[in-house]
Every structure is written in C-alpha cells, then in structure tokens.
Design a protein around this motif. Structure first.
Motif, short mmCIF file in Angstrom:
data_model
loop_
_atom_site.label_atom_id
_atom_site.label_comp_id
_atom_site.label_asym_id
_atom_site.label_seq_id
_atom_site.Cartn_x
_atom_site.Cartn_y
_atom_site.Cartn_z
N ASP A 261 0.89 -1.20 -0.21
CA ASP A 261 -0.01 0.05 0.32
C ASP A 261 0.73 1.41 -0.14
OD1 ASP A 261 0.72 -0.84 2.19
OD2 ASP A 261 -0.58 1.05 3.19
N LEU A 262 2.57 0.80 0.50
CA LEU A 262 3.16 2.68 -0.05
C LEU A 262 3.02 3.03 -1.06
CD1 LEU A 262 5.72 1.27 2.26
CD2 LEU A 262 3.70 2.01 2.96
N THR A 263 2.98 4.16 -1.54
CA THR A 263 3.05 4.73 -2.76
C THR A 263 4.10 5.27 -2.83
OG1 THR A 263 2.55 7.09 -1.87
CG2 THR A 263 1.34 5.69 -2.61
N LEU A 264 4.98 5.60 -3.86
CA LEU A 264 7.02 6.40 -4.24
C LEU A 264 6.94 7.48 -3.49
CD1 LEU A 264 8.21 6.01 -6.97
CD2 LEU A 264 7.26 7.99 -7.59
N GLY A 265 8.35 7.03 -3.41
CA GLY A 265 8.81 8.02 -2.43
C GLY A 265 9.21 7.55 -0.86
N ASP A 266 7.63 6.67 -0.44
CA ASP A 266 7.55 6.25 0.66
C ASP A 266 8.79 5.47 1.77
OD1 ASP A 266 5.04 7.37 1.04
OD2 ASP A 266 3.95 5.84 1.10
N ARG A 267 9.38 5.74 2.63
CA ARG A 267 10.72 5.54 2.99
C ARG A 267 9.84 4.28 4.46
NH1 ARG A 267 14.37 10.27 3.71
NH2 ARG A 267 14.68 10.22 1.42
N GLY A 268 10.62 3.42 4.54
CA GLY A 268 10.91 2.51 6.01
C GLY A 268 11.74 1.72 6.23
N VAL A 269 11.94 0.83 7.85
CA VAL A 269 13.22 0.10 8.37
C VAL A 269 12.59 -1.22 8.41
CG1 VAL A 269 12.64 1.48 10.91
CG2 VAL A 269 14.45 0.17 9.63
N ILE A 270 13.17 -1.78 8.20
CA ILE A 270 12.74 -3.57 8.52
C ILE A 270 14.04 -4.15 9.72
CG2 ILE A 270 13.21 -5.72 7.67
CD1 ILE A 270 12.91 -4.49 5.07
N CYS A 271 13.71 -4.24 10.72
CA CYS A 271 14.43 -4.53 11.70
C CYS A 271 13.77 -5.97 13.01
CB CYS A 271 14.57 -3.01 13.00
SG CYS A 271 15.35 -3.42 13.91
N SER A 272 15.57 -6.12 13.04
CA SER A 272 15.02 -8.25 13.83
C SER A 272 16.29 -7.31 14.56
CB SER A 272 15.23 -8.96 12.77
OG SER A 272 16.76 -9.08 11.44
N PHE A 273 15.88 -8.45 16.05
CA PHE A 273 16.96 -7.85 17.07
C PHE A 273 16.63 -9.72 17.43
CE2 PHE A 273 13.32 -5.71 17.34
CZ PHE A 273 13.23 -5.94 18.21
N GLY A 274 17.79 -9.87 18.52
CA GLY A 274 17.65 -11.29 19.25
C GLY A 274 18.86 -12.19 19.56
N ALA A 275 18.97 -13.10 20.12
CA ALA A 275 19.75 -13.43 20.63
C ALA A 275 21.33 -13.55 19.94
CB ALA A 275 19.51 -15.65 20.45
N GLY A 276 22.40 -13.12 20.75
CA GLY A 276 23.37 -12.78 20.37
C GLY A 276 24.00 -11.69 20.85
N TYR A 277 23.88 -10.98 22.17
CA TYR A 277 22.62 -10.34 20.95
C TYR A 277 22.96 -9.73 19.91
CZ TYR A 277 20.53 -9.50 25.77
OH TYR A 277 20.42 -9.48 27.08
N SER A 278 21.63 -9.64 18.90
CA SER A 278 22.49 -8.75 17.57
C SER A 278 21.07 -8.21 16.67
CB SER A 278 22.56 -10.46 16.37
OG SER A 278 21.51 -10.80 16.75
N VAL A 279 21.04 -6.87 16.07
CA VAL A 279 20.38 -6.22 16.11
C VAL A 279 21.05 -5.89 13.93
CG1 VAL A 279 21.19 -4.11 17.06
CG2 VAL A 279 18.83 -4.17 15.95
N GLY A 280 19.64 -6.09 13.69
CA GLY A 280 20.06 -5.65 11.39
C GLY A 280 18.56 -4.82 11.70
N SER A 281 18.89 -3.74 10.81
CA SER A 281 17.92 -2.81 10.13
C SER A 281 18.72 -2.71 8.72
CB SER A 281 18.13 -1.41 10.60
OG SER A 281 19.41 -0.91 10.88
N VAL A 282 17.91 -2.55 8.21
CA VAL A 282 17.41 -2.34 5.89
C VAL A 282 16.70 -1.33 6.34
CG1 VAL A 282 17.29 -3.41 4.13
CG2 VAL A 282 17.72 -5.28 6.47
N LEU A 283 16.86 0.25 5.34
CA LEU A 283 16.44 1.33 5.13
C LEU A 283 15.79 1.42 3.78
CD1 LEU A 283 18.58 4.00 6.22
CD2 LEU A 283 17.24 2.49 8.35
N VAL A 284 14.33 0.73 3.47
CA VAL A 284 14.67 1.40 2.15
C VAL A 284 13.56 2.19 1.63
CG1 VAL A 284 13.53 -1.55 2.09
CG2 VAL A 284 12.15 -0.66 3.13
N GLN A 285 13.36 2.15 0.34
CA GLN A 285 12.36 3.78 -0.03
C GLN A 285 10.93 2.97 -1.49
OE1 GLN A 285 14.16 7.25 -2.05
NE2 GLN A 285 12.53 7.77 -1.34
N ARG A 286 10.23 2.95 -1.90
CA ARG A 286 9.38 2.44 -2.36
C ARG A 286 9.53 3.20 -3.91
NH1 ARG A 286 6.09 -2.47 -3.10
NH2 ARG A 286 5.02 -1.81 -4.34
N ALA A 287 9.96 2.28 -4.90
CA ALA A 287 10.30 2.86 -5.77
C ALA A 287 9.87 2.55 -6.75
CB ALA A 287 11.22 3.17 -6.93
#
Length: 372
Positions: free
Chosen positions: A346-372
């Motif tokens: 449902d996101l439109t052209l130019g909309d931005r968001g972040v995918i983020c996961s975290f857990g054992a380790g500890y570990s954390v990863g983030s991905v910055l994305v933009q609708r195109a």
C-alpha cells in the motif's frame, strides 16, 4: 556503485494452526499429570508444582493468539509435547528446503523472475536441519538456480543480516539476482512444557529477491542502507543446535532447548535496538518523521510498542508499525519479513520504511528501504 533493491517477497504458511485455547488444554493436561505423579514430593516441598497456563496469560504476556506449525498432533499430545518431524531419506528434500521453495516461488513471481536467473541463495535461519550439506545449496538445486549458495545463522536477526550480505554483493556487482530465504521451524527447538515460554514460537518461511534496482520489472523497494551489530549475551540461548528430539529424549536437559531471561532481554535489548535504528537513520540523512512504516521483529507486542514509540518519538498510529504476532507468534528471523511482505504494497512512490530484527547474540539488523 549499483543500487540494490528488494523486488519480490513471499511467505509460506503451514496448514496447521494451534490456538491459545488448544495449547492451554494440552499444557494443563501435561501439568496435571506431572503434578499427580509428584504429589508426595510437592506436598513435602521437595518439588514445585507445574502451574496451569491460560489463554489470557498468553495474550497478556505476548500478544499472541495463535501460531502455525508444521506438526500439530505432536505438540498437543500431553505425553509428548514436541512436533513429530521424522528424519527423511537422504535422497528426499529436507523439510526446511521444502518450506523455502514454496516461499521462493511467491517471491520470484512477484519479482517477475525465473529461478534460472538467480545466482545467489542465502538460507538464513535460527536453526538448521543439518550441519551439511548446506540447506541453501539444496534449495539452489531444487529451484534450478545457478551461482552459489550458503547457510547463515544469526538467530532472530538472520534475515536482516542475510539481506545485508546479499545487498552488498549486488552493490559490488558480484551477483545479479539474490534470494534470501528464512525457513523457520521454531516449534522444534521450543520447550512446550515450560509455562513461561510454551506459547512463544510458530513455524513459517519467508523469502525476498534482491537485485539491481535498474533491473526491477515492477514496483520495488530500493535498499538505501543496511546496518548490523552484535554484542555477546547468554540471555537468549539454545545449546542443542538440532531441530529434532527422539521419543527417548523427551526428558532431556531443559537447557538444551530454547532458553531466555525475559526481563533482562527486555531491559537490555530494547535500548540497543532503538539506538541502533535512530543512529542508522541519522547517518543516512533520514529522520524518524521520514518513516511511513516500521517492520519490526515479531517477538513480543510490548517490545515492539516500546521500540516504535522510542524511534518515532510518539505512539505509532494504526498501520505505522504492523504486528503479525497475533496470527503467527514469534517466527524468529522471518517475523519482520512477514510484516514487510503483508504490509508494504500500500506504500506509494517515495515512501520510506525500516525493516529491523533483533535477538540472541545479542544481534540487531536494520534495512532502510524506499518505495520505487
């Protein structure tokens, strides 16, 4: 430098559902049996009684209402309480590979790609069915992909770490079309007989296609940045390392299955994740106000609500931080990708968001994305 993009995503969902009510009936039957067998020791104060669970307790503690599993009968058998996942012959597809192929087919269809165009497969998951040959190489063979493949395990952060690895290779030009797939059979490393965690996990597989944005055949999400971090902690641990237990191992050591110190995890991980996302945004030149959506790791609703509020500086409005916990439970690395796959079209052209996961380790990863 080549601009990488997510051009397709897919989710494989098992057929079997266990509701909280069904789970509670099985757990309480198990508790009653154990308590009856140990009645004298319990009365003497030598053994603690196993407390009952309830659907209300589960929802209050986690926000989970049900979970999908690869085997329902084994989990709900009070005399067993773990899935019946029998070993397959060496010439048959593994369970993880079978799940992965289903998710990949959906992701490739969305991307408009054929499996023969894929030149990298990363199987990123919290537990793998075997040590070798790599599940990823088996998946590569089953779908008819070229190039190379390898397994990755960073527990609940495996998906975002896999996306960073694939995006970096696309960015460098060493691969043209990558798949990161996350087949998570979490039901097999959960201790279903422990009231504090018996409700946490479910099974699922997710997949994303990553390729140069210039090659995208339709709507896609440009990957503007990835960031990973780890910090050693024993507060989430699984000493076993294997998916299956046999009937003779039902009374195996408790510490050989999933363990966590929930209060410490909550106290230590949440500030780490919030600071990680905010730092990633700042270094990329983005602000929290730029974000239309947060696709967070699906471990606990309270945790996600806390992170969303910290990152945005306010309580997220409806749809800004979608949760899939109520339907899927915690699916380890796949959770944030389920949320992304189901709540991104449902996101439109130019909309931005972040995918983020975290857990054992500890570990954390983030991905910055933009609708195109």
């Amino acid at each position: 430098m080549i601009q990488p993009a997510i051009t397709g995503s897919g989710v494989f969902t098992p057929e079997s559902i266990i509701t909280n009510d069904e789970l509670v009936v099985a757990f309480n039957a198990y508790a009653d049996r154990v308590n009856a067998e140990n009645a004298d020791a319990i009365a003497a104060g030598e053994v603690e009684a196993v407390p009952h669970s309830s659907a209300e307790f589960i929802v209050s503690a986690s926000g989970i209402e049900q979970r999908y599993v690869m085997d329902k009968d084994g989990v709900l058998d009070p005399d067993r309480m773990f899935p019946k996942l029998n070993a397959r012959p060496d010439d048959a597809p593994s369970i993880m590979a079978e799940m992965a192929v289903a998710a990949i087919e959906t992701a490739l269809a969305q991307a408009g790609r054929d499996a023969s165009e894929v030149d990298l497969v990363i199987c990123a998951a919290s537990n793998h069915e075997r040590a070798y040959p790599a599940i990823a190489v088996e998946i590569q063979n089953l779908i008819g992909a070229g190039g190379f493949a390898f397994d990755m395990n960073v527990a609940c952060s495996s998906a975002t770490f896999g996306i960073q690895a694939a995006a970096d290779m696309v960015r460098a030009g060493s691969v043209q079309c990558a798949i990161v797939v996350n087949p998570e059979i979490c039901s097999a490393h959960l201790e279903w007989r422990d009231r504090d965690c018996h409700f946490i996990f479910g099974d699922v597989a997710t997949a994303v296609v990553i390729e140069p944005a210039a090659n995208a055949k339709g709507a896609h999400f440009m990957i503007h940045g990835t960031r990973c971090a780890t910090e050693y902690s024993n507060n989430i641990r699984n000493n076993n390392g294997f998916l299956r237990r046999t009937h003779d191992q039902m009374d195996d050591r408790r510490d050989m299955q999933f363990m966590q110190n929930g209060r410490k995890v909550f106290k230590e991980v949440l500030p780490m994740v919030s600071a990680h996302i905010l730092g990633h945004l700042q270094d990329t030149g983005w602000t929290p106000d730029d974000l239309k959506r947060l696709w967070l790791h699906q471990a606990n609703k309270t945790m996600n609500d806390f992170i969303g509020k910290k990152v945005l500086g306010r309580t997220p409005i409806a749809g800004e931080q979608p949760n899939i916990l109520q339907d899927y439970a915690n699916t380890s690395s796949a959770g944030s990708i389920i949320a992304f796959s189901k709540y991104s079209s449902d996101l439109t052209l130019g909309d931005r968001g972040v995918i983020c996961s975290f857990g054992a380790g500890y570990s954390v990863g983030s991905v910055l994305v933009q609708r195109a």
